[in-house]
Motif scaffolding. Structure first.
Motif, PDB file in Angstrom:
ATOM      1  N   VAL A   1       0.831  -1.203   0.000  1.00 47.06           N
ATOM      2  CA  VAL A   1       0.000   0.000   0.000  1.00 47.06           C
ATOM      3  C   VAL A   1       0.867   1.256   0.000  1.00 47.06           C
ATOM      4  O   VAL A   1       1.879   1.312   0.694  1.00 47.06           O
ATOM      5  CB  VAL A   1      -0.930  -0.017   1.230  1.00 47.06           C
ATOM      6  CG1 VAL A   1      -1.664   1.294   1.375  1.00 47.06           C
ATOM      7  CG2 VAL A   1      -1.913  -1.166   1.104  1.00 47.06           C
ATOM      8  N   ARG A   2       0.491   2.214  -0.814  1.00 45.60           N
ATOM      9  CA  ARG A   2       1.223   3.493  -0.866  1.00 45.60           C
ATOM     10  C   ARG A   2       0.279   4.645  -0.518  1.00 45.60           C
ATOM     11  O   ARG A   2      -0.846   4.697  -0.998  1.00 45.60           O
ATOM     12  CB  ARG A   2       1.775   3.755  -2.270  1.00 45.60           C
ATOM     13  CG  ARG A   2       2.723   2.720  -2.796  1.00 45.60           C
ATOM     14  CD  ARG A   2       4.174   3.033  -2.461  1.00 45.60           C
ATOM     15  NE  ARG A   2       5.040   1.944  -2.877  1.00 45.60           N
ATOM     16  CZ  ARG A   2       5.289   0.857  -2.134  1.00 45.60           C
ATOM     17  NH1 ARG A   2       4.751   0.713  -0.945  1.00 45.60           N
ATOM     18  NH2 ARG A   2       6.081  -0.091  -2.585  1.00 45.60           N
TER      19      ARG A   2
ATOM     20  N   VAL B   1      -4.279  10.011  -1.428  1.00 45.37           N
ATOM     21  CA  VAL B   1      -4.927   8.747  -1.741  1.00 45.37           C
ATOM     22  C   VAL B   1      -4.130   7.599  -1.170  1.00 45.37           C
ATOM     23  O   VAL B   1      -2.915   7.707  -0.982  1.00 45.37           O
ATOM     24  CB  VAL B   1      -5.061   8.509  -3.265  1.00 45.37           C
ATOM     25  CG1 VAL B   1      -6.132   9.376  -3.865  1.00 45.37           C
ATOM     26  CG2 VAL B   1      -3.725   8.719  -3.964  1.00 45.37           C
TER      27      VAL B   1
ATOM     28  N   LEU C   1      -3.160   3.816  -2.118  1.00 39.20           N
ATOM     29  CA  LEU C   1      -3.148   3.004  -3.326  1.00 39.20           C
ATOM     30  C   LEU C   1      -2.824   1.553  -3.048  1.00 39.20           C
ATOM     31  O   LEU C   1      -1.833   1.254  -2.378  1.00 39.20           O
ATOM     32  CB  LEU C   1      -2.094   3.544  -4.301  1.00 39.20           C
ATOM     33  CG  LEU C   1      -2.314   4.931  -4.868  1.00 39.20           C
ATOM     34  CD1 LEU C   1      -1.123   5.346  -5.709  1.00 39.20           C
ATOM     35  CD2 LEU C   1      -3.583   4.955  -5.684  1.00 39.20           C
ATOM     36  N   GLY C   2      -3.642   0.666  -3.570  1.00 33.73           N
ATOM     37  CA  GLY C   2      -3.356  -0.765  -3.580  1.00 33.73           C
ATOM     38  C   GLY C   2      -3.517  -1.223  -5.011  1.00 33.73           C
ATOM     39  O   GLY C   2      -3.810  -0.412  -5.880  1.00 33.73           O
ATOM     40  N   PRO C   3      -3.367  -2.516  -5.259  1.00 34.93           N
ATOM     41  CA  PRO C   3      -3.401  -2.990  -6.645  1.00 34.93           C
ATOM     42  C   PRO C   3      -4.727  -2.710  -7.363  1.00 34.93           C
ATOM     43  O   PRO C   3      -4.720  -2.308  -8.503  1.00 34.93           O
ATOM     44  CB  PRO C   3      -3.142  -4.487  -6.525  1.00 34.93           C
ATOM     45  CG  PRO C   3      -3.366  -4.821  -5.087  1.00 34.93           C
ATOM     46  CD  PRO C   3      -3.076  -3.579  -4.305  1.00 34.93           C
ATOM     47  N   GLU C   4      -5.827  -2.943  -6.709  1.00 30.14           N
ATOM     48  CA  GLU C   4      -7.102  -2.699  -7.376  1.00 30.14           C
ATOM     49  C   GLU C   4      -7.913  -1.679  -6.606  1.00 30.14           C
ATOM     50  O   GLU C   4      -9.118  -1.563  -6.790  1.00 30.14           O
ATOM     51  CB  GLU C   4      -7.915  -3.999  -7.500  1.00 30.14           C
ATOM     52  CG  GLU C   4      -7.265  -5.060  -8.340  1.00 30.14           C
ATOM     53  CD  GLU C   4      -7.140  -4.678  -9.817  1.00 30.14           C
ATOM     54  OE1 GLU C   4      -8.021  -3.980 -10.336  1.00 30.14           O
ATOM     55  OE2 GLU C   4      -6.135  -5.078 -10.432  1.00 30.14           O
ATOM     56  N   ARG C   5      -7.260  -0.952  -5.721  1.00 29.54           N
ATOM     57  CA  ARG C   5      -8.009  -0.020  -4.897  1.00 29.54           C
ATOM     58  C   ARG C   5      -7.369   1.345  -4.933  1.00 29.54           C
ATOM     59  O   ARG C   5      -6.162   1.475  -4.853  1.00 29.54           O
ATOM     60  CB  ARG C   5      -8.029  -0.506  -3.447  1.00 29.54           C
ATOM     61  CG  ARG C   5      -9.037  -1.593  -3.228  1.00 29.54           C
ATOM     62  CD  ARG C   5      -9.048  -2.053  -1.786  1.00 29.54           C
ATOM     63  NE  ARG C   5     -10.152  -2.964  -1.557  1.00 29.54           N
ATOM     64  CZ  ARG C   5     -10.219  -4.184  -2.031  1.00 29.54           C
ATOM     65  NH1 ARG C   5      -9.247  -4.660  -2.766  1.00 29.54           N
ATOM     66  NH2 ARG C   5     -11.264  -4.943  -1.788  1.00 29.54           N
ATOM     67  N   VAL C   6      -8.207   2.338  -5.023  1.00 31.02           N
ATOM     68  CA  VAL C   6      -7.751   3.706  -4.857  1.00 31.02           C
ATOM     69  C   VAL C   6      -8.721   4.332  -3.873  1.00 31.02           C
ATOM     70  O   VAL C   6      -9.909   4.428  -4.131  1.00 31.02           O
ATOM     71  CB  VAL C   6      -7.803   4.480  -6.185  1.00 31.02           C
ATOM     72  CG1 VAL C   6      -7.424   5.928  -5.966  1.00 31.02           C
ATOM     73  CG2 VAL C   6      -6.867   3.849  -7.202  1.00 31.02           C
TER      74      VAL C   6
ATOM     75  N   MET D   1      -9.733   7.564  -1.885  1.00 31.38           N
ATOM     76  CA  MET D   1      -9.533   8.998  -1.712  1.00 31.38           C
ATOM     77  C   MET D   1      -9.714   9.295  -0.220  1.00 31.38           C
ATOM     78  O   MET D   1     -10.710   8.884   0.372  1.00 31.38           O
ATOM     79  CB  MET D   1     -10.572   9.793  -2.505  1.00 31.38           C
ATOM     80  CG  MET D   1     -10.726   9.340  -3.952  1.00 31.38           C
ATOM     81  SD  MET D   1      -9.414   9.980  -4.993  1.00 31.38           S
ATOM     82  CE  MET D   1      -9.665   9.050  -6.518  1.00 31.38           C
TER      83      MET D   1
END
Ligand code: SF4
Ligand code: SF4
Lengths: 95, 371
Positions: free
Chosen positions: A19-20, A31, A33-38, A40
């Motif tokens: 996760v970033r 935000v 960020l994960g592989p399939e998730r954003v 906000m």
């Protein structure tokens, strides 16, 4: 076999390795960020996640936030635990 | 039409070459050739353009992205541009030699597809002997390196019975996320639909299994479940709405709003060799055609869900009804939904599924995939 972890004031959460936390210049704000998730984030969530470094406990974080926003610590603690538990259940945080 | 918001992600199909031959591959039936692939410098320019447009993620896919020898350079470039980098791979080429440089380049996440839990059946489905064992080895390597892993389990009537084992396997491999991706019927999967589509009962059973596992594995394994929408009441919001979130680039540089968009013959696609990505995002014919809601006819036009599912999938409307502007037949409000459902019922009830038509290049022009 339940593997759910319940977060407490003593837990020391950090972002999961995949996760970033990133500033989103195009849209404004931050935000997650994960592989399939954003995800906000609102300002408060971004602030809390900025404190999640696997070293500080949620209790420490509540101290800092209660000070910064001159809000009652117990209330802040409850809100932060609820928010982080939710993110943890989604696999975005590790403790 | 008002200017669109920024795209979320770039889906970079680096190549259509792949050692496997999955009969549900989402690549188009007409696979692109290696001689037409974009070079490294062009990909890097496009990555920069995507980042400055506001994209947050890049998914390197294919075909098999690892057959590109410049993958490390592209990952490094995307990482430096601030993008979240995800590698979508069959993993048969991912070994002790290839993984470390990718990790050093800043790869954030690896997604490995599995065809089944039983090696023999998995290899049969992929048309690639020995593949399953290689995938498991690669998955362990990824976790051993401390990288995050998603298992992408592509499920259909020829492996759906092994869903519980698949969930256990994902846990055992240390995946943080499992994508139970029931086949969606485009491209090769549409061609092979009769061999792949499960019965409605099998699908409801899978939904129950996933729900129970989700509860049990909360905080440990995230499970996303994509169900075959032929059995749904409402369609999925395909790509989060046409040209709202994603830009899909083919190996030769064509910009598509969805990987299956070339199935719609009347769309004109721009190539990133000819036009900057920002211009394409805003003005390309293919992106503008079905963006928003103004293209809709009834029942979508006056439906309260029109900004939730955006009328469903344009490519499915095209493939099934021959009209890309029609309501997705997966929607129960479409007059064509009963026919779609009947078709799914008939095909899934066949006692013995027909032989697979494996994904491959058209005859006489075989494109060997080299590592
Ligand atoms: S679906 Fe199978 S054949 Fe298609 S690119 Fe992925 S691994 Fe290769
Ligand atoms: S009618 Fe159109 S907008 Fe309404 S649910 Fe069906 S596909 Fe979605």
């Amino acid at each position: 076999m339940s593997t759910t972890t319940t977060l407490t004031a003593e837990s020391r959460p950090g972002l999961s390795p995949h996760v970033r936390l990133k500033q989103d210049r195009a849209r404004g704000g931050w935000v997650l960020l994960g592989p399939e998730r954003v995800l906000m984030l609102d300002d408060l969530a971004a602030e809390v996640l900025g404190l999640c470094d696997s070293a500080a406990s949620i209790g420490d974080m509540a101290d800092v936030l209660a000070g910064r926003h001159s809000a009652p610590r117990a209330e802040v603690l409850g809100d932060v635990i609820e928010m982080l538990q939710n993110l943890h259940d989604k696999g975005l945080l590790i403790v | 039409m008002t200017a669109p918001g920024p795209p979320l992600a770039l889906l970079a199909e680096l190549t259509h070459r792949c050692p496997l031959g999955c009969p549900y591959c989402s690549n188009p039936l007409a696979l692109e050739r290696v001689r037409d692939e974009l070079d490294t410098a062009t990909w890097q320019r496009v990555i920069d353009e995507a980042a400055s447009l506001g994209a947050l993620q890049i998914h390197f896919s294919g075909g098999e992205p690892m057959v590109r020898t410049d993958l490390v350079a592209l990952v490094a470039h995307a990482h430096a541009a601030g993008l979240y980098t995800n590698l979508i791979t069959s993993a048969v080429l991912l070994d002790e030699r290839r993984l470390p440089p990718l990790q050093e380049a800043g790869l954030d996440h690896v997604q490995i597809s599995l065809q089944d839990t039983l090696a023999e059946n998995a290899d049969r489905i992929a048309g690639y002997p020995g593949g399953h064992a290689k995938k498991l080895k690669a998955a362990r390597l990824v976790r051993g390196a401390g990288l995050a892993l998603t298992i992408n389990a592509v499920m259909h009537r020829q492996n759906l019975a092994h869903l519980p084992e698949m969930i256990e396997l994902a846990v055992e491999l240390g995946a943080g996320r499992l994508e139970v991706a029931q086949v969606q019927y485009y491209g090769w999967a549409l061609k092979n639909r009769a061999s792949l589509i499960p019965t409605r009962d099998e699908v409801s059973q899978a939904v129950k299994i996933v729900a129970a596992a989700r509860e049990r594995l909360k905080g440990r394994l995230v499970i996303d479940h994509v169900v075959p929408d032929y059995y749904a009441k409402r369609p999925k919001a395909c790509m989060g709405g046409w040209a709202r979130q994603f830009i899909n680039l083919t190996p030769s540089g064509l910009a598509l709003p969805c990987h299956a968009a070339q199935g719609i013959p009347q769309l004109r696609f721009d190539n990133v060799r000819d036009r900057p990505l920002g211009e394409i995002w805003e003005h390309s014919d293919a992106f503008e055609r079905f963006r928003g809601t103004s293209w809709m006819a009834e029942p979508c036009r006056s439906c309260e869900r029109r900004e939730i599912d955006w009328g469903g999938c344009r490519c499915q409307a095209m493939a099934i009804l021959g009209d890309a502007a029609a309501t997705d037949p997966a929607c129960a409000l479409s007059p064509h939904h009963p026919a779609l459902l009947a078709l799914a019922k008939t095909e899934s009830a066949e006692a013995v599924p027909p032989e697979f038509a494996y994904r491959r290049y058209a005859k006489a022009e075989v494109e060997p995939a080299s590592a």
